[in-house]
Structure formats: C-alpha cells, structure tokens
Design an enzyme around this catalytic site. Sequence first.
Site, mmCIF file in Angstrom:
data_model
loop_
_atom_site.group_PDB
_atom_site.id
_atom_site.type_symbol
_atom_site.label_atom_id
_atom_site.label_comp_id
_atom_site.label_asym_id
_atom_site.label_seq_id
_atom_site.Cartn_x
_atom_site.Cartn_y
_atom_site.Cartn_z
ATOM 1 N N ARG A 1 11.158 -1.408 10.814
ATOM 2 C CA ARG A 1 10.112 -0.922 11.700
ATOM 3 C C ARG A 1 10.016 -1.821 12.924
ATOM 4 O O ARG A 1 10.187 -3.010 12.831
ATOM 5 C CB ARG A 1 8.773 -0.911 10.948
ATOM 6 C CG ARG A 1 8.571 0.372 10.190
ATOM 7 C CD ARG A 1 7.370 0.342 9.322
ATOM 8 N NE ARG A 1 6.155 -0.166 9.957
ATOM 9 C CZ ARG A 1 4.952 -0.115 9.387
ATOM 10 N NH1 ARG A 1 4.822 0.417 8.194
ATOM 11 N NH2 ARG A 1 3.900 -0.584 10.016
ATOM 12 N N ARG B 1 -9.577 1.430 8.614
ATOM 13 C CA ARG B 1 -9.173 0.071 8.992
ATOM 14 C C ARG B 1 -10.257 -0.652 9.775
ATOM 15 O O ARG B 1 -10.079 -1.827 10.097
ATOM 16 C CB ARG B 1 -7.928 0.152 9.864
ATOM 17 C CG ARG B 1 -6.626 -0.181 9.134
ATOM 18 C CD ARG B 1 -5.535 0.001 10.136
ATOM 19 N NE ARG B 1 -4.322 -0.694 9.941
ATOM 20 C CZ ARG B 1 -3.221 -0.178 9.383
ATOM 21 N NH1 ARG B 1 -3.250 1.007 8.854
ATOM 22 N NH2 ARG B 1 -2.113 -0.856 9.366
ATOM 23 N N ARG C 1 11.571 -6.085 5.027
ATOM 24 C CA ARG C 1 11.321 -4.665 4.724
ATOM 25 C C ARG C 1 12.217 -3.747 5.554
ATOM 26 O O ARG C 1 12.361 -3.917 6.750
ATOM 27 C CB ARG C 1 9.855 -4.334 5.029
ATOM 28 C CG ARG C 1 9.525 -2.862 4.858
ATOM 29 C CD ARG C 1 8.069 -2.638 4.779
ATOM 30 N NE ARG C 1 7.390 -2.697 6.060
ATOM 31 C CZ ARG C 1 6.088 -2.442 6.208
ATOM 32 N NH1 ARG C 1 5.350 -2.119 5.176
ATOM 33 N NH2 ARG C 1 5.536 -2.505 7.393
ATOM 34 N N ARG D 1 -0.642 -8.330 13.611
ATOM 35 C CA ARG D 1 -1.207 -7.348 12.665
ATOM 36 C C ARG D 1 -2.069 -8.030 11.612
ATOM 37 O O ARG D 1 -3.084 -7.487 11.179
ATOM 38 C CB ARG D 1 -0.065 -6.542 12.012
ATOM 39 C CG ARG D 1 0.535 -5.529 12.990
ATOM 40 C CD ARG D 1 1.922 -5.077 12.567
ATOM 41 N NE ARG D 1 1.932 -4.376 11.318
ATOM 42 C CZ ARG D 1 2.985 -4.344 10.491
ATOM 43 N NH1 ARG D 1 4.093 -5.008 10.795
ATOM 44 N NH2 ARG D 1 2.918 -3.676 9.387
ATOM 45 N N LYS E 1 0.822 -1.226 0.000
ATOM 46 C CA LYS E 1 0.000 0.000 0.000
ATOM 47 C C LYS E 1 0.849 1.267 0.000
ATOM 48 O O LYS E 1 0.599 2.185 -0.776
ATOM 49 C CB LYS E 1 -0.908 0.059 1.243
ATOM 50 C CG LYS E 1 -2.006 -0.977 1.293
ATOM 51 C CD LYS E 1 -2.999 -0.660 2.403
ATOM 52 C CE LYS E 1 -2.399 -0.604 3.791
ATOM 53 N NZ LYS E 1 -1.869 -1.881 4.295
HETATM 54 P P1 AMP Z 1 0.777 0.997 8.878
HETATM 55 O O1 AMP Z 1 1.998 1.790 8.607
HETATM 56 O O2 AMP Z 1 -0.391 1.430 8.048
HETATM 57 O O3 AMP Z 1 1.015 -0.494 8.823
HETATM 58 O O4 AMP Z 1 0.362 1.321 10.391
HETATM 59 C C1 AMP Z 1 1.222 1.010 11.480
HETATM 60 C C2 AMP Z 1 0.427 0.960 12.776
HETATM 61 O O5 AMP Z 1 -0.179 2.248 13.025
HETATM 62 C C3 AMP Z 1 -0.749 -0.015 12.783
HETATM 63 O O6 AMP Z 1 -0.365 -1.337 13.094
HETATM 64 C C4 AMP Z 1 -1.643 0.607 13.851
HETATM 65 O O7 AMP Z 1 -1.143 0.367 15.147
HETATM 66 C C5 AMP Z 1 -1.489 2.110 13.572
HETATM 67 N N1 AMP Z 1 -2.468 2.582 12.585
HETATM 68 C C6 AMP Z 1 -2.220 3.076 11.339
HETATM 69 N N2 AMP Z 1 -3.344 3.419 10.712
HETATM 70 C C7 AMP Z 1 -4.352 3.135 11.570
HETATM 71 C C8 AMP Z 1 -5.765 3.231 11.501
HETATM 72 N N3 AMP Z 1 -6.387 3.704 10.404
HETATM 73 N N4 AMP Z 1 -6.487 2.837 12.584
HETATM 74 C C9 AMP Z 1 -5.895 2.382 13.693
HETATM 75 N N5 AMP Z 1 -4.573 2.232 13.819
HETATM 76 C C10 AMP Z 1 -3.788 2.601 12.774
#
Ligand code: AMP
Length: 220
Positions: free
Chosen positions: A162, A90, A129, A173, A15
Amino acid sequence: MTDRLILLGPPGSGKGTQAHTLALELRLEHLSTGDILREEVRNESDLGKQARAAMEAGKLVADEIILNMVEERLKKGKAAEGFILDGFPRTVAQAEGLDAIAKKLNVALDAVVNLQLDDEIIVGRLGQRVSCPICGKIYNEVSNPPVVPGVCDIDGARLEKRKDDTPEVIRRRLEVYHEQTKPLEEYYAKKGIMIDIDGDAEPAEVSNRILTALSSFEQA
Ligand code: AMP
C-alpha cells in the site's frame, strides 16, 4: 446474537484480516471504509479524488464524506441484517454520526472489539505487509507469506504494497490514531460494549480469542 460489530484498533493491528474471518464465521457483511476508499481512488471517482490526498498523507478523510458513504452502505443488501465495521468509526464525530444512523435504521450496535497492539510491533508489521489488489487478501512477507513470493494464493494477482505503508506515513497514521481514534475506547467503554483483545498473536489465535470473548459477552 452479536451481529452488529465494530472492530477498533490501530492501523496494522489486524483489523482487516480479523474482520474478513469474522464476517465469514458469523455471516456478516464486512464493511471496510479503507477498502471502499481505495476502490474509489482506483476508479478515479469524485469521492476517490476527494479522498486521495488525505489517504496518501496518512490523514483522515473528512467525517462528512465518510458518514455519507457508510450510511448508504448500511441501508442496503446484507448489511441491513448484520455487519462488521472495519476502520470506522475513527473519530468521536463519526461515532456520534454512527449512533444517529443506527437510530434512524432502528438497530443497535452489539459490541466493539478493540484489538490492542504496541506501536513498535505495528511499525514492523506494516513495513512487511503486502495485499492483493483484486481480492483484498492481506499477507505478511515474513510471518504469513504467499506460497509463491509476490503472488496472491487465491487469484494469482501480483501483490502490492500500500502507498501509505511507508515508514513516514505509518508514523503519521499512528499519531492520527492516538489523537483522534483512541478516545473512542472511552466512548464505547462508557456504553458497556467494549471488548479488549490482545492482538499480538498469529491471526488464527486472535480469531479464537475474539470468538471466545464474543460468546462470553453474549452470555453475560
Ligand atoms: P485503512 O485501510 O483502514 O487503514 O484506511 C486507509 C486510509 O483511508 C486511512 O489512513 C484514511 O486516510 C482513510 N480512511 C479509512 N477509513 C476512514 C475513516 N473512517 N475516517 C477517515 N478516513 C478514513
């Protein structure tokens, strides 16, 4: 014109990479809730302090916090003209909240691009990654490595893994994705704006697939 887009898909489906490319190609503002949250955590802001524990555990940050954060950003600057949302919504509650925000701003969502990828491939990808803490560019140590190992091609910064890309947190996740985010496929399919894309290919090929699908979607 499709200029209000959502990129849906499991963690590690590409994404972030695709949103970055599409934002440049279609001249849209790229809004990644994950990137925004990571920056808040780095800055040790109040929001960052509220979000950190959930993020490190691979859980979701509270819907209310996320919705406030997104609404604030959608109102201003380039996002008012067009945006691509990456990592949001989400949950169904977030999708409903986004509908309410869009109504308030008098705009409509044009399309939801759903990147599909099997869990086994995801676990492999996320384990490899690394990303640049400065510009956000994402690399795969095996399939898409930087020119100099461990160093960003763009700005020379040291690449980082990360904190949530450990095997245990990746598994969590993925569970969260299946339980809370997957229902959004039905939510948006019912609205007739979902486009499924097979995400198992090189990034440039996936971008082509998305752009082709978007243009046939526009013409339909
Ligand atoms: P990502 O980079 O999109 O994988 O997001 C990393 C982490 O940020 C996720 O595992 C969540 O803990 C938090 N996070 C990101 N976007 C959201 C969202 N829309 N709703 C809730 N938590 C989020």
